[in-house]
Design an enzyme around this catalytic site. Sequence first.
Site, mmCIF file in Angstrom:
data_model
loop_
_atom_site.group_PDB
_atom_site.id
_atom_site.type_symbol
_atom_site.label_atom_id
_atom_site.label_comp_id
_atom_site.label_asym_id
_atom_site.label_seq_id
_atom_site.Cartn_x
_atom_site.Cartn_y
_atom_site.Cartn_z
ATOM 1 N N ARG A 73 -25.446 -1.048 7.783
ATOM 2 C CA ARG A 73 -25.292 -2.491 7.654
ATOM 3 C C ARG A 73 -25.749 -3.243 8.901
ATOM 4 O O ARG A 73 -25.919 -4.464 8.860
ATOM 5 C CB ARG A 73 -23.815 -2.821 7.407
ATOM 6 N N LYS A 97 0.845 -1.186 0.000
ATOM 7 C CA LYS A 97 0.000 0.000 0.000
ATOM 8 C C LYS A 97 0.887 1.244 0.000
ATOM 9 O O LYS A 97 1.802 1.364 0.806
ATOM 10 C CB LYS A 97 -0.901 -0.022 1.232
ATOM 11 N N GLU A 149 -19.647 -4.454 10.760
ATOM 12 C CA GLU A 149 -20.486 -3.606 11.600
ATOM 13 C C GLU A 149 -21.596 -4.396 12.293
ATOM 14 O O GLU A 149 -21.930 -4.132 13.455
ATOM 15 C CB GLU A 149 -21.092 -2.475 10.760
#
Length: 615
Positions: free
Chosen positions: A387, A275, A359
């Site tokens: 969610r 990354k 979540e």
Amino acid sequence: MDTLTNDLSGLNDSEAAQVCALLRARLIDTVSRTGGHLASSLGAVELIVAIHRVFDTGRDRLVFDVGHQCYAHKILTGRNDAMETLRTFGGIAGFPKPAESVCDAFVAGHASNSVSVAVGMARARTLQKQDYHVLALIGDGALSGGLAYEGLSDAGDSGEPLIVILNDNGMSITKSVGGVADHLARQRLKPQYLQFKKGYRKVMSVLPLGGHIYNVTHKIKTAVKETLLPCSLFEDMGFTYLGPVDGHDVKGLTRLLGYAKELKSPVLLHVRTVKGKGYPPAERNPDRFHGVGRFCVGNGEPVQPPKPNFSAVFGQTMCALAQQDERLVAITAAMQGGTGLDEFARRFPQRFFDVSIAEGHAVTMAAGMAKQGIRPVFAVYSSFLQRAYDMLIHDVALQQLHVVLAVDRAGLVGEDGETHHGVFDPAFLDTVPGMTVLCPSSFAELRSMLSYAVYQVNGPVAVRYPRGGEGTYTADSAPAPACILRRGSDITLAGYGSMIDPLLDCARRLERYGVQAEVVKLNCITPIASDILLESLRRTGRLLAAEDSAPSNSVGNRLAAAAARAGIPLKGLALADTGPGFVTHGTVQQLRHYCGLDGESLCRKALEVCGHGNG
């Protein structure tokens, strides 16, 4: 290479490497001036180039997961010049958006849905007897979401030709064991092995007993491999697993994608990437450069120093409360830094729980903790809380458990746009039985309301606050459910949270027209704090309710209904909200004006309610 919008299918490996270098430089330059998701896009450059060498994204379907890594794709699909407008009002979005280009297969802003979407597209292709390829590009972080496994399970079982590319930039998915595992992984990625495998399949397909022979040898090979390698989750699901492979080797990636394309079955290509690749500040601090504002390319430092914000104040308050109460715990779903919990995690590691992108699990886990006497606080972005709606009802509200939701990024959030605006939680949280929803407008009120939510409220409670810093209103009116900030006799202006500043601005503007507005601030919107509001309406007879949320089951509608039930005849009524659709991206100030929620726009609405025409 004088352009970054050429067809890449005819490039040789050396030219492809040059394109990668150009893309990386372009991304760093652009995002330094617009802000955006830099580290993820830098890490996926070679992968995106390889995909474009092998597939035609105008016809083949490339489904991004979240879409943080899509910037190179945007550049290569005719939007290079438009990158100057990235995430700006009227410009291109920071996420894939089919309205921008046929090459964007699907809107992506939340994690873990790409495989499910890809299976749907693959099945649609089969039903319609069409011929195109389907790819899902998913990051290792998104694999922590349960929906990803639902999609993978069905995709592998379906037998549909599709390719899932796992962009692994940090989390180990399947742990290799010893030198034998490493050796076999290298062997099965060699060109000679892949060529032999393709040829063997072809020969067996035409021999009279070829199918039977292939099945027997395949079972023998699988049995041998499983004695030497750990069980592969993906192969058990029905995928042909390739990898792990260097995600920055554009030549090798191109070759493997070409091979995967020919298999015509579910394939999972495991790619290892870094990354922030190619930009040292982002490689050193990938989290900080995941979502970044404008910065100096030379050293990576922000153009403007960070200012105090609600997330930071939340984190500080949590630390103060935890210092006094050992029962208090903090929960996050892969958003430790974003929700301001870095310091809490450092100081109270045993009471900090990052459950990754899950979540629903976070809410249910909090319910379990609350049932056993812990005080859980779940810090979550408003749009991500969507969610967990089922869990809020079934696991929390049904037993009236004391779970505290710290709802960050409430209201209009700015440049992330449609997928991230927190405009739906006032409506859906109001439908949860026993829910209390508190709305601070200042740092001081956030501190007070968070403490009140933890220690004074029974059952589920949410404290919702905006992204960024506070405005001109810095007072603390908590814990009163509502209060009058400004007296007036001609019209009642009602709002909550971040809309208080625009309403106070509106009241000042109305004074120039001789209109005296009364400003009622709602600190609690569920259950609705209507008594003070109704008293105000009896005096003024007119209402303008403003909120940066969607109109369905809005607070304004609930206030108007309360007035009707109380028998208060309104001479004028206006409800200002974000409208029934989805709001685009831009600065919060621009979006408020776009939605008619800035002081000037609200003033015009109020004048109409008061019978002043357009002023």
